[in-house]
Each structure stands twice: as structure tokens, then as C-alpha cells.
Design an enzyme around this catalytic site. Structure first.
Site, PDB file in Angstrom:
ATOM      1  N   HIS A  35     -14.079  -0.344   7.448  1.00  0.00           N
ATOM      2  CA  HIS A  35     -14.024  -0.695   8.878  1.00  0.00           C
ATOM      3  C   HIS A  35     -14.998  -1.848   9.177  1.00  0.00           C
ATOM      4  CE1 HIS A  35     -12.940   3.733   9.108  1.00  0.00           C
ATOM      5  NE2 HIS A  35     -11.936   3.180   9.750  1.00  0.00           N
ATOM      6  N   LYS A 147      -5.202  -1.073   3.196  1.00  0.00           N
ATOM      7  CA  LYS A 147      -5.021   0.221   2.532  1.00  0.00           C
ATOM      8  C   LYS A 147      -3.824   0.945   3.164  1.00  0.00           C
ATOM      9  CE  LYS A 147      -7.611   3.946   3.046  1.00  0.00           C
ATOM     10  NZ  LYS A 147      -6.626   5.013   3.340  1.00  0.00           N
ATOM     11  N   ASP A 148      -3.720   0.824   4.493  1.00  0.00           N
ATOM     12  CA  ASP A 148      -2.570   1.403   5.204  1.00  0.00           C
ATOM     13  C   ASP A 148      -1.461   0.361   5.215  1.00  0.00           C
ATOM     14  OD1 ASP A 148      -3.659   4.028   6.137  1.00  0.00           O
ATOM     15  OD2 ASP A 148      -5.169   2.685   6.954  1.00  0.00           O
ATOM     16  N   SER A 183     -12.021   5.499   2.501  1.00  0.00           N
ATOM     17  CA  SER A 183     -11.202   6.165   3.511  1.00  0.00           C
ATOM     18  C   SER A 183     -12.105   7.143   4.255  1.00  0.00           C
ATOM     19  CB  SER A 183     -10.072   6.945   2.814  1.00  0.00           C
ATOM     20  OG  SER A 183      -9.554   7.933   3.681  1.00  0.00           O
TER      21      SER A 183
HETATM   22  O1  PAF Z   1      -5.562   3.141  10.882  1.00  0.00           O
HETATM   23  C1  PAF Z   1      -6.061   3.881  11.771  1.00  0.00           C
HETATM   24  O2  PAF Z   1      -7.245   4.237  11.749  1.00  0.00           O
HETATM   25  C2  PAF Z   1      -5.165   4.364  12.893  1.00  0.00           C
HETATM   26  O3  PAF Z   1      -3.888   4.630  12.443  1.00  0.00           O
HETATM   27  C3  PAF Z   1      -5.155   3.421  14.109  1.00  0.00           C
HETATM   28  C4  PAF Z   1      -4.537   2.074  13.749  1.00  0.00           C
HETATM   29  C5  PAF Z   1      -6.549   3.220  14.626  1.00  0.00           C
HETATM   30  C6  PAF Z   1      -4.308   4.036  15.220  1.00  0.00           C
HETATM   31  O4  PAF Z   1      -4.806   5.266  15.619  1.00  0.00           O
END
Ligand code: PAF
Length: 278
Positions: A35, A147-148, A183
């Protein structure tokens, strides 16, 4: 750093400055270096950095997963303050969903595979919250982790569908020293599970080097067998997919970039990862 819990207050603050480029990093908290790398990039590229922390109930198809999702609001705030974030938006559920969100989104084939198939309703919930947050923050740029991988493709499709003029910036996966993709769910692993989990990336990396020797089908089997050999790990799916359509690819000679996407159950914790194959 301003910490805001109400939508109206956030909109008031955002509308009264003379910001040229607002950058937005939506998160569900339990922040880690992944993040923070999004925040860092956002700060580099934008005049104002807004981060949201909201554990969105509509994207959890498993109530146990929602209940156990890690929540560390104090720590998150202090990390964001140190990272130089301008505004943190931490609404509660009633603020975001004063009434039930009944909107249904359709993404064609994009959400019928992998996470979409294994977690029914998940991407509809992601689309609900991301569109609401985009409406509130109205950023010029928004930052998401690769990652997503499927989520990123869905969000790109969402902004096209809804006609948002927002640049979606995908940022590379951050990994621990042993290769495990960072994660928020990693903190839920017990010591044995945490020790076993880096095998996922080790096997994926080895598999990339084998693509000239094995067919896609053989390689998928090899990856699954080699991860499942560890009693702590159980592969839910491993697919080689086209990077744009996300549909499984059958032949290495097909056009387009190919990514290996995986989901693995480690006890009750579900981890995802991906790697570019060619
Ligand atoms: O990737 C995430 O943490 C969540 O799916 C998001 C994009 C913040 C939406 O809740």
C-alpha cells in the site's frame, strides 16, 4: 494529515483547495509496504493524496472472511501520516451504505473466471464501492496494486462503462524477502503456514523458466502438483491467462501477454499471486 469520517466533510475539503491533480489510493486498511508503494507513487505524481480505509462488506462473499479481515486503524493512520498523505477518509458502513446498494454490474467474460468464479458477487461489491468512492473523491488518478490482477482489469472496465475520466495506475507487486507477495491477509497465517507460503512464488518463478519445455496444460499441472505437495497449501486455481481478456490461454503461440494467476488456500486464508509468463 486530515482524518475524515464523513462524506460531506471530505467533499467540502476537496472542493475548497486549488488542487490541480488529486490522486486517490483506495484501501481496506491493515496497510503494508505494498500500500505504501502506491501512496509513494501517488505523492510523486499528484498534488494531493487521498487514501481511503474502508473494509467494504459488499465484496465479501464469505462472512467469516469479513469478520476475520485484519483491522489496524491506529497503526494505519500513523503509517499514512509518516508517508506524507494529505487526507485519510475512514467512513463507517452506514456512511457509505445509508441504504442497500442494489446496483448490479456486468463485466462480460472478465468476471466469470478465477476470483469472479470462486467468489461470486465479489467484483460486483468491488465495483459498488470503487464507483462510490470515485464519485466522492473525484480524483484525476487512482492507484491499485497488480497483485489483484483481475480487480485491476475490472476497474479499468468499470471506468470505461461509467464514463469516468480517471487514470487508473497499476503498481507492481511488493514481496517479502522470501518472495511471498505482500497482502493484508498474511498476518492471519500461523508460523508454519507463513513458512510454507513462499513456495507459491518459488514454484511460479520456476515455472516461468519451463515454458519452452512444457505445454500450458502440462505446466498448469506441474505448478498445482508442486504447490499441493506441501500439506499446508492447496491450489484453488492456476491459469495462464491473456492479460487483457483474462481468459485462459491454451497455446503459448496465441498472441498477447500471458500471466500465470493463482489462488491458494493456506488453512482458512486465501492468498492470490500472479507472474508474467511471456
Ligand atoms: O483492493 C482492495 O483493497 C479493495 O478491493 C478496494 C479496491 C479498496 C475496494 O474495497
Amino acid at each position: 494529515m486530515k482524518v475524515i469520517t464523513k462524506t460531506a466533510e471530505l467533499q467540502r475539503i476537496l472542493s475548497c483547495g486549488d488542487t490541480i491533480i488529486t490522486g486517490f489510493v483506495p484501501t481496506m486498511g491493515a496497510l503494508h509496504e505494498g500500500h505504501l508503494s502506491l501512496v509513494e507513487r501517488c505523492r510523486r505524481e499528484c498534488d494531493l493524496t487521498v487514501v481511503s480505509i474502508f473494509v467494504n462488506p459488499t465484496q465479501f462473499n464469505d462472512p467469516g472472511d469479513l469478520k476475520n479481515y485484519p483491522r489496524t486503524p491506529e497503526r494505519d493512520r500513523s503509517l499514512l501520516e509518516k508517508a506524507g498523505v494529505d487526507v485519510v477518509f475512514m467512513p463507517d458502513v452506514d456512511e457509505i451504505y445509508p441504504e442497500k446498494d442494489v446496483r448490479l454490474f456486468s463485466f462480460g467474460h472478465l468476471d466469470k473466471v478465477m476470483e469472479g468464479e470462486k467468489r461470486p458477487g465479489h467484483f460486483n461489491g468491488v465495483a459498488q464501492i470503487v464507483s462510490k468512492l470515485f464519485d466522492i473523491v473525484q480524483p484525476e488518478k487512482a492507484y491499485f496494486g497488480e497483485k489483484d490482477f483481475q480487480q485491476l482489469a475490472i476497474i479499468r472496465a468499470l471506468i470505461k462503462k461509467l464514463g469516468y475520466n480517471i487514470e487508473i495506475v497499476g503498481c507492481p507487486i511488493k514481496r517479502d524477502g522470501d518472495g511471498l507477495a505482500l497482502s493484508s491477509r498474511n498476518v492471519l497465517l500461523n508460523p508454519q503456514q507463513r513458512q510454507a507460503a513462499p513456495l507459491i512464488y518459488r514454484v511460479l518463478s520456476q515455472a516461468v523458466g519451463m515454458k519452452d519445455e512444457k505445454s500450458i496444460e502440462e505446466l498448469c499441472l506441474w505448478v498445482t502438483e508442486n504447490i499441493d505437495r506441501d500439506p499446508e497449501l492447496k491450489v484453488e486455481y492456476f491459469n495462464i491467462v491473456d492479460s487483457l481478456t483474462l481468459q485462459p490461454v491454451k497455446d503459448w503461440n496465441e498472441n498477447g501477454e500471458k500471466y500465470g494467476c493463482i489462488a491458494v488456500k493456506v488453512g482458512n486464508v486465501r492468498l492470490i499471486d500472479n507472474l508474467k509468463f511471456c
